[in-house]
Design a protein around this motif. Structure first.
Motif, PDB file in Angstrom:
ATOM      1  N   GLN A  94       0.819  -1.213   0.000  1.00 25.47           N
ATOM      2  CA  GLN A  94       0.000   0.000   0.000  1.00 25.47           C
ATOM      3  C   GLN A  94       0.854   1.265   0.000  1.00 25.47           C
ATOM      4  O   GLN A  94       0.392   2.321  -0.446  1.00 25.47           O
ATOM      5  N   SER A  95       2.069   1.180   0.513  1.00 22.08           N
ATOM      6  CA  SER A  95       2.948   2.355   0.593  1.00 22.08           C
ATOM      7  C   SER A  95       3.789   2.505  -0.666  1.00 22.08           C
ATOM      8  O   SER A  95       4.577   3.463  -0.773  1.00 22.08           O
ATOM      9  N   GLY A  96       3.690   1.580  -1.594  1.00 23.89           N
ATOM     10  CA  GLY A  96       4.426   1.669  -2.842  1.00 23.89           C
ATOM     11  C   GLY A  96       5.861   1.240  -2.737  1.00 23.89           C
ATOM     12  O   GLY A  96       6.694   1.657  -3.535  1.00 23.89           O
ATOM     13  N   VAL A  97       6.145   0.404  -1.758  1.00 26.54           N
ATOM     14  CA  VAL A  97       7.502  -0.134  -1.643  1.00 26.54           C
ATOM     15  C   VAL A  97       7.743  -1.038  -2.833  1.00 26.54           C
ATOM     16  O   VAL A  97       6.816  -1.606  -3.413  1.00 26.54           O
ATOM     17  N   ALA A  98       8.968  -1.230  -3.153  1.00 23.13           N
ATOM     18  CA  ALA A  98       9.328  -2.031  -4.315  1.00 23.13           C
ATOM     19  C   ALA A  98       8.676  -3.408  -4.233  1.00 23.13           C
ATOM     20  O   ALA A  98       8.569  -4.013  -3.164  1.00 23.13           O
ATOM     21  N   ALA A  99       8.228  -3.869  -5.393  1.00 22.46           N
ATOM     22  CA  ALA A  99       7.537  -5.163  -5.450  1.00 22.46           C
ATOM     23  C   ALA A  99       8.431  -6.301  -4.983  1.00 22.46           C
ATOM     24  O   ALA A  99       7.964  -7.283  -4.375  1.00 22.46           O
ATOM     25  N   GLY A 100       9.741  -6.159  -5.239  1.00 23.82           N
ATOM     26  CA  GLY A 100      10.659  -7.217  -4.792  1.00 23.82           C
ATOM     27  C   GLY A 100      10.669  -7.353  -3.277  1.00 23.82           C
ATOM     28  O   GLY A 100      10.675  -8.457  -2.727  1.00 23.82           O
ATOM     29  N   ASP A 101      10.651  -6.222  -2.587  1.00 28.48           N
ATOM     30  CA  ASP A 101      10.631  -6.256  -1.113  1.00 28.48           C
ATOM     31  C   ASP A 101       9.320  -6.835  -0.599  1.00 28.48           C
ATOM     32  O   ASP A 101       9.288  -7.575   0.385  1.00 28.48           O
ATOM     33  N   VAL A 102       8.229  -6.485  -1.258  1.00 32.21           N
ATOM     34  CA  VAL A 102       6.924  -7.016  -0.849  1.00 32.21           C
ATOM     35  C   VAL A 102       6.903  -8.533  -1.034  1.00 32.21           C
ATOM     36  O   VAL A 102       6.430  -9.287  -0.169  1.00 32.21           O
ATOM     37  N   ALA A 103       7.419  -8.985  -2.190  1.00 35.36           N
ATOM     38  CA  ALA A 103       7.445 -10.435  -2.453  1.00 35.36           C
ATOM     39  C   ALA A 103       8.345 -11.155  -1.449  1.00 35.36           C
ATOM     40  O   ALA A 103       8.046 -12.267  -0.988  1.00 35.36           O
ATOM     41  N   LYS A 104       9.455 -10.472  -1.122  1.00 34.97           N
ATOM     42  CA  LYS A 104      10.361 -11.072  -0.132  1.00 34.97           C
ATOM     43  C   LYS A 104       9.677 -11.209   1.216  1.00 34.97           C
ATOM     44  O   LYS A 104       9.817 -12.226   1.915  1.00 34.97           O
ATOM     45  N   ALA A 105       8.921 -10.194   1.636  1.00 38.94           N
ATOM     46  CA  ALA A 105       8.188 -10.252   2.904  1.00 38.94           C
ATOM     47  C   ALA A 105       7.129 -11.341   2.854  1.00 38.94           C
ATOM     48  O   ALA A 105       6.896 -12.058   3.843  1.00 38.94           O
ATOM     49  N   ALA A 106       6.473 -11.497   1.707  1.00 36.18           N
ATOM     50  CA  ALA A 106       5.457 -12.539   1.561  1.00 36.18           C
ATOM     51  C   ALA A 106       6.091 -13.923   1.676  1.00 36.18           C
ATOM     52  O   ALA A 106       5.549 -14.820   2.331  1.00 36.18           O
ATOM     53  N   ASP A 107       7.280 -14.100   1.048  1.00 32.68           N
ATOM     54  CA  ASP A 107       7.974 -15.399   1.155  1.00 32.68           C
ATOM     55  C   ASP A 107       8.396 -15.673   2.608  1.00 32.68           C
ATOM     56  O   ASP A 107       8.321 -16.819   3.089  1.00 32.68           O
ATOM     57  N   GLU A 108       8.816 -14.631   3.268  1.00 34.58           N
ATOM     58  CA  GLU A 108       9.200 -14.791   4.685  1.00 34.58           C
ATOM     59  C   GLU A 108       7.999 -15.222   5.523  1.00 34.58           C
ATOM     60  O   GLU A 108       8.125 -16.084   6.402  1.00 34.58           O
ATOM     61  N   ALA A 109       6.844 -14.650   5.248  1.00 33.88           N
ATOM     62  CA  ALA A 109       5.631 -15.028   5.977  1.00 33.88           C
ATOM     63  C   ALA A 109       5.285 -16.488   5.708  1.00 33.88           C
ATOM     64  O   ALA A 109       4.905 -17.236   6.627  1.00 33.88           O
ATOM     65  N   ARG A 110       5.406 -16.924   4.435  1.00 38.64           N
ATOM     66  CA  ARG A 110       5.108 -18.327   4.117  1.00 38.64           C
ATOM     67  C   ARG A 110       6.078 -19.272   4.850  1.00 38.64           C
ATOM     68  O   ARG A 110       5.675 -20.347   5.321  1.00 38.64           O
ATOM     69  N   THR A 111       7.340 -18.890   4.921  1.00 38.16           N
ATOM     70  CA  THR A 111       8.315 -19.732   5.656  1.00 38.16           C
ATOM     71  C   THR A 111       7.932 -19.850   7.124  1.00 38.16           C
ATOM     72  O   THR A 111       8.029 -20.929   7.746  1.00 38.16           O
ATOM     73  N   ILE A 112       7.515 -18.728   7.694  1.00 30.90           N
ATOM     74  CA  ILE A 112       7.092 -18.756   9.109  1.00 30.90           C
ATOM     75  C   ILE A 112       5.883 -19.678   9.276  1.00 30.90           C
ATOM     76  O   ILE A 112       5.801 -20.439  10.246  1.00 30.90           O
ATOM     77  N   TYR A 113       4.962 -19.638   8.323  1.00 36.73           N
ATOM     78  CA  TYR A 113       3.781 -20.501   8.419  1.00 36.73           C
ATOM     79  C   TYR A 113       4.201 -21.985   8.428  1.00 36.73           C
ATOM     80  O   TYR A 113       3.643 -22.793   9.171  1.00 36.73           O
ATOM     81  N   GLU A 114       5.176 -22.305   7.576  1.00 35.66           N
ATOM     82  CA  GLU A 114       5.660 -23.688   7.542  1.00 35.66           C
ATOM     83  C   GLU A 114       6.314 -24.064   8.879  1.00 35.66           C
ATOM     84  O   GLU A 114       6.124 -25.178   9.384  1.00 35.66           O
ATOM     85  N   ASN A 115       7.081 -23.165   9.459  1.00 39.88           N
ATOM     86  CA  ASN A 115       7.704 -23.423  10.772  1.00 39.88           C
ATOM     87  C   ASN A 115       6.639 -23.611  11.858  1.00 39.88           C
ATOM     88  O   ASN A 115       6.799 -24.432  12.776  1.00 39.88           O
ATOM     89  N   VAL A 116       5.573 -22.824  11.736  1.00 39.12           N
ATOM     90  CA  VAL A 116       4.478 -22.961  12.707  1.00 39.12           C
ATOM     91  C   VAL A 116       3.850 -24.334  12.587  1.00 39.12           C
ATOM     92  O   VAL A 116       3.533 -24.988  13.604  1.00 39.12           O
ATOM     93  N   THR A 155      -3.453 -11.793  -2.834  1.00 41.07           N
ATOM     94  CA  THR A 155      -4.213 -10.636  -3.370  1.00 41.07           C
ATOM     95  C   THR A 155      -3.560  -9.300  -3.087  1.00 41.07           C
ATOM     96  O   THR A 155      -4.053  -8.263  -3.538  1.00 41.07           O
ATOM     97  N   VAL A 156      -2.475  -9.313  -2.299  1.00 41.12           N
ATOM     98  CA  VAL A 156      -1.895  -8.049  -1.884  1.00 41.12           C
ATOM     99  C   VAL A 156      -1.359  -7.258  -3.076  1.00 41.12           C
ATOM    100  O   VAL A 156      -1.401  -6.026  -3.095  1.00 41.12           O
ATOM    101  N   ALA A 157      -0.878  -7.982  -4.074  1.00 37.19           N
ATOM    102  CA  ALA A 157      -0.327  -7.279  -5.242  1.00 37.19           C
ATOM    103  C   ALA A 157      -1.408  -6.955  -6.266  1.00 37.19           C
ATOM    104  O   ALA A 157      -1.160  -6.218  -7.230  1.00 37.19           O
ATOM    105  N   ILE A 158      -2.606  -7.515  -6.084  1.00 37.48           N
ATOM    106  CA  ILE A 158      -3.692  -7.329  -7.064  1.00 37.48           C
ATOM    107  C   ILE A 158      -4.695  -6.301  -6.595  1.00 37.48           C
ATOM    108  O   ILE A 158      -5.057  -5.347  -7.304  1.00 37.48           O
ATOM    109  N   ASP A 159      -5.180  -6.509  -5.349  1.00 40.81           N
ATOM    110  CA  ASP A 159      -6.258  -5.645  -4.842  1.00 40.81           C
ATOM    111  C   ASP A 159      -5.942  -5.311  -3.395  1.00 40.81           C
ATOM    112  O   ASP A 159      -6.095  -6.143  -2.485  1.00 40.81           O
ATOM    113  N   SER A 160      -5.466  -4.127  -3.147  1.00 37.98           N
ATOM    114  CA  SER A 160      -5.083  -3.722  -1.784  1.00 37.98           C
ATOM    115  C   SER A 160      -6.281  -3.686  -0.864  1.00 37.98           C
ATOM    116  O   SER A 160      -6.186  -4.041   0.335  1.00 37.98           O
ATOM    117  N   PHE A 161      -7.455  -3.214  -1.358  1.00 39.04           N
ATOM    118  CA  PHE A 161      -8.638  -3.132  -0.498  1.00 39.04           C
ATOM    119  C   PHE A 161      -9.070  -4.521  -0.044  1.00 39.04           C
ATOM    120  O   PHE A 161      -9.350  -4.753   1.143  1.00 39.04           O
TER     121      PHE A 161
END
Length: 375
Positions: A94-116, A155-161
């Protein structure tokens, strides 16, 4: 003096002595008290082993519960971290950070989910049976949260709302999961505390039980030692008394413990045989003595008869001797009178010889004077 009565064999079971114990050899009797002591030691060791095992089991369960508390805390941290990473990815988009950073954060979240998911599996395996269902319920709630969170990431990269709406739903589900995790953690902490208290109580109880078993073991061992000691010394004392009485000449002494199968019974049997032999020998000696007395009495009777005959002959001879003695006495008196007369005659002759001697002496003197005058 010796008592010559001959009693029959009389057995004595021995007061207060069980038949089985009475028939045991003395060497085996001496092993009863140590055997009971060893048995008590084994019981004490078994009690301590069981108590220690129970205490150790409780302590292990308490330790496992403590470890499970740490795991639930780690679970809570991972869940929160995953949600924070999801929120960061959404905020960056939503803040317009680079898409690469957003994707990296999303991958990090998925890794955490697997650890959980892996940590949930471990917690479920470590949890005791009474709490497995609670863990499964939390896991199911988290699975629902993860589905919403994963959809949010898609959906974060498609529809922010739409992603924001999904994020709100995920947050609500996360709060429910977090509350249940906290309840599970509190329950496990209480369980760990209870297990620690139970372990301490079990340890204290084990010490009390151990002391009680030691006291009981000591009493039983002491009682066994006294009982077996009496079982050994009492018959020996009885048989010693019997031996002394028989040695002092009391052949009618009752021999006890003849029915025993131990060493005391063997001594009693040998003593009984010896007593019977002594009695038989005594009776034989008495019989021989009576025979000799009868023979001596017969000899004395014969001697008495001979002496009676001799006495009769002696009486006859005594009368003859008395007559001869009377005659001899008369002759002695006659001789005495003659002796007195002879003595008087001798005295008269002696006087006359003395007068004649004096006359001769006077004549000789007169003759000498006459010779002198004639000269």
């Amino acid at each position: 003096g010796a008592d010559l009565s001959v009693p029959g064999r009389i057995s004595n079971l021995g007061p207060g002595t069980p038949t089985m114990l009475k028939n045991l050899p003395i060497i085996q009797k001496t092993l009863i008290a140590p055997g009971i002591a060893c048995l008590m030691i084994l019981i004490i060791a078994a009690v301590f082993f069981i108590s220690a095992r129970e205490t150790n089991d409780l302590q292990q369960r308490a330790g496992a519960a403590g470890q499970l508390v740490l795991e639930t805390k780690d679970l809570q941290g991972l869940v929160n971290a995953g949600h924070a990473t999801l929120f960061r990815a959404l905020s960056w988009q939503q803040s317009g950070v680079a898409a690469g950073d957003v994707a990296k954060a999303a991958d990090e979240a998925r890794t955490i989910y697997e650890n959980v998911d892996e940590l949930f599996a471990k917690i479920e395996a470590d949890t005791e049976a009474d709490k497995v269902e609670a863990v499964k319920a939390i896991r199911d709630g988290y699975s629902a949260y993860r589905d919403v969170a994963s959809e949010t990431l898609e959906t974060v990269a498609i529809d922010s709302f739409l992603a924001s709406m999904l994020m709100t739903d995920a947050h609500i589900r996360l709060l429910d999961v977090s509350g249940k995790i906290q309840e599970l953690s509190a329950s496990i902490i209480q369980q760990a505390d209870d297990l620690q208290i139970q372990a301490k109580s079990a340890q204290d109880l084990a010490q009390l039980e151990g002391m009680g078993v030691v006291i009981v073991a000591f009493i039983l061992s002491l009682a066994a030692a006294i009982f077996t000691g009496r079982a050994i010394t009492a018959p020996i004392s009885r048989i010693t008394t019997v031996i002394k009485e028989i040695a002092s000449g009391r052949s009618n002494t009752e021999i006890t413990d003849l029915d025993r199968k131990d060493e005391v019974g063997a001594i009693a049997e040998a003593l009984d045989i010896m007593k019977e032999g002594l009695i038989a020998r005594f009776e034989n000696m008495v019989g021989q003595s009576m025979t000799e007395l009868n023979n001596m009495a017969a000899n004395l009777n014969d001697t008495a008869n001979e002496m009676t005959l001799a006495a009769g002959e002696t009486n006859t001879q005594s009368d003859q001797v008395a007559s001869a003695a009377s005659l001899a006495s008369t002759n002695v008196n006659t001789v005495a009178a003659a002796t007195e007369q002879l003595s008087a005659s001798i005295g008269e002759i002696t006087r006359k010889v003395s007068d004649a001697s004096q006359i001769s002496s006077s004549a000789v003197a007169e003759t000498e004077r006459t010779n002198e005058q004639m000269q």
